[in-house]
Design an enzyme around this catalytic site. Structure first.
Site, PDB file in Angstrom:
ATOM      1  N   ARG A  20       0.829  -1.217   0.000  1.00  0.00           N
ATOM      2  CA  ARG A  20       0.000   0.000   0.000  1.00  0.00           C
ATOM      3  C   ARG A  20       0.857   1.259   0.000  1.00  0.00           C
ATOM      4  O   ARG A  20       0.579   2.211  -0.737  1.00  0.00           O
ATOM      5  CB  ARG A  20      -0.944   0.019   1.204  1.00  0.00           C
ATOM      6  CG  ARG A  20      -2.021  -1.054   1.141  1.00  0.00           C
ATOM      7  CD  ARG A  20      -2.883  -1.061   2.377  1.00  0.00           C
ATOM      8  NE  ARG A  20      -2.046  -1.362   3.535  1.00  0.00           N
ATOM      9  CZ  ARG A  20      -2.333  -0.998   4.777  1.00  0.00           C
ATOM     10  NH1 ARG A  20      -3.440  -0.320   5.045  1.00  0.00           N
ATOM     11  NH2 ARG A  20      -1.537  -1.317   5.780  1.00  0.00           N
ATOM     12  N   ASN A  38      -6.141  -2.551   2.501  1.00  0.00           N
ATOM     13  CA  ASN A  38      -6.196  -4.003   2.635  1.00  0.00           C
ATOM     14  C   ASN A  38      -7.646  -4.441   2.724  1.00  0.00           C
ATOM     15  O   ASN A  38      -8.463  -3.777   3.374  1.00  0.00           O
ATOM     16  CB  ASN A  38      -5.467  -4.459   3.900  1.00  0.00           C
ATOM     17  CG  ASN A  38      -3.966  -4.368   3.777  1.00  0.00           C
ATOM     18  OD1 ASN A  38      -3.411  -4.337   2.692  1.00  0.00           O
ATOM     19  ND2 ASN A  38      -3.294  -4.328   4.912  1.00  0.00           N
TER      20      ASN A  38
END
Length: 90
Positions: A20, A38
């Site tokens: 990320r 996520n």
């Protein structure tokens, strides 16, 4: 120039490997807005909005991922009416 948005779901070894944050860094360098987060199934969802050429570059990055990731599948869909401000990790 027209802004476009895509939502991408990336599966594989993509959580706990700086995926990320790396996506955020790439998106910011490309001038894109959106987020990376996520999902409970172990995948990562990315929303990105900006110029089509920048989106294509981010999509290419998502197919590769950062060094410790193992991308198995990337699913991309066009999204309408998204207007994120900045690029965040959620």
């Amino acid at each position: 120039m027209t802004q476009q948005c895509i939502k991408v779901r990336v599966t594989g070894k993509v959580q706990g490997v700086f995926f990320r944050r790396s996506t955020q860094q790439q998106a910011q360098q490309l001038g894109l807005n959106g987020y990376a987060k996520n999902l409970s199934d172990g995948s990562v969802e990315v929303l990105a909005c900006g110029e089509s050429s920048a989106l294509a570059k981010l999509e290419a990055f998502l197919h590769q991922g950062p060094p410790d990731s193992e991308v198995e599948h990337v699913e991309v869909q066009a999204v309408a009416d998204a207007q994120p401000d900045g690029f965040r990790v959620l």
